[in-house]
Design an enzyme around this catalytic site. Structure first.
Site, PDB file in Angstrom:
ATOM      1  CB  CYS A   1      -0.908  -0.014   1.227  1.00 11.02           C
ATOM      2  SG  CYS A   1      -1.903   1.482   1.442  1.00 11.02           S
TER       3      CYS A   1
ATOM      4  CB  CYS B   1      -2.837   3.816  -6.136  1.00  6.88           C
ATOM      5  SG  CYS B   1      -4.108   2.993  -5.121  1.00  6.88           S
TER       6      CYS B   1
END
Length: 274
Positions: A70, A177
């Site tokens: 992440c 992302c």
């Protein structure tokens, strides 16, 4: 060998699938936080607290290494995670692939969440690794959420909007992302202009998976006998993969035995420090 991954949601699937390609025999622990996502709008302190909860739930299953799959958690929580877990358990963060994208000479576009776009963290990566290269930061509002919900029409709208903000001459797009790596086909189709240069997409999943193996002294063995040992933790609860994950190839290939979102009969282990 057991490798744990954490993320706010299903963005960890890309790195998990990359681990399985390199080491099919690796057992996996996938720890995410559907109760608290999205993490992007939260304060650094909140992100750190929630990432630590996910990590502690995963650590209860005794992994050899933890991948922070992440970008938001890597920005805000990596120091706290390493302080708590290392050297007992190595912690591998996720960094947008600005450096390899810039090696081609550009122009480069960096697609990221609105919270990351324009942040000192992202500016630092561009300054350090893309000096002299034309770089455009492209915010992608709603794209990670649409990927998480596995809603194709919403994904297409968010991708199209981001493509409109991307210069037509870019040679490379950095996927800033982890969720974006699940829809690379849609992104590639949107940014590839007719008659324009071939656009290369740069994700982080492969590099992160390789680094995790390196940290524990393991070599890639793609021909190893495949394991179906995958534990899924949703905000600490041991369940199957959520239905949204199974709409992506990365989710479906992890383990056919997990193709359910019903709770298992095995009780969840205690979460240390909760």
């Amino acid at each position: 060998m057991k490798i744990a991954l954490l993320d706010s949601g299903i963005g960890l699937l890309a790195a998990a699938a990359a681990v399985r390609r390199l080491r099919p025999d690796a057992a996996l622990v996938l720890s995410s936080d559907p109760d608290g996502m999205p993490w992007g709008p939260r304060s650094p302190e909140e992100v750190t607290a929630r990432a630590l909860r996910c990590a502690r739930a995963a650590v209860a299953h005794r992994p050899d290494v933890l991948i922070v799959a992440c970008n938001t958690a890597s920005v805000h929580a990596l120091p706290a995670l390493r302080a708590e877990l290392e050297p007992r358990i190595p912690v591998v963060g996720t960094v947008p692939a600005v450096k390899p994208a810039a090696r081609g000479g550009g122009p480069v576009a960096v697609w990221a969440t609105p919270a990351t776009t324009g942040s000192p963290y992202q500016h630092g990566l561009i300054t350090d690794f893309a000096a002299g290269v034309a770089v455009t930061e492209v915010p992608c509002p709603g794209l990670a959420d649409a990927v998480q919900r596995a809603e194709p029409s919403a994904v297409d709208r968010a991708v199209a909007a981001a493509a409109d903000r991307t210069p037509p001459d870019v040679a490379a797009v950095v996927l800033g992302c982890t969720h974006y790596e699940l829809v690379t086909d849609r992104i590639r189709a949107a940014v590839q202009r007719p008659g324009g240069p071939a656009v290369t997409l740069h994700g982080s999943a492969g590099a992160v998976a390789a680094q995790a193996l390196h940290r524990i002294g393991a070599r890639p063995e793609p021909s190893a006998v495949a394991s179906d040992d995958t534990t899924v933790l949703l905000s600490g609860r041991e369940v199957g993969l959520p239905a949204e994950a199974l709409r992506y190839a990365e989710g479906r290939t992890l383990s056919p035995a997990l193709e359910t979102d019903a709770p298992r009969t095995v009780p969840s282990p205690p979460v240390p420090g909760a």
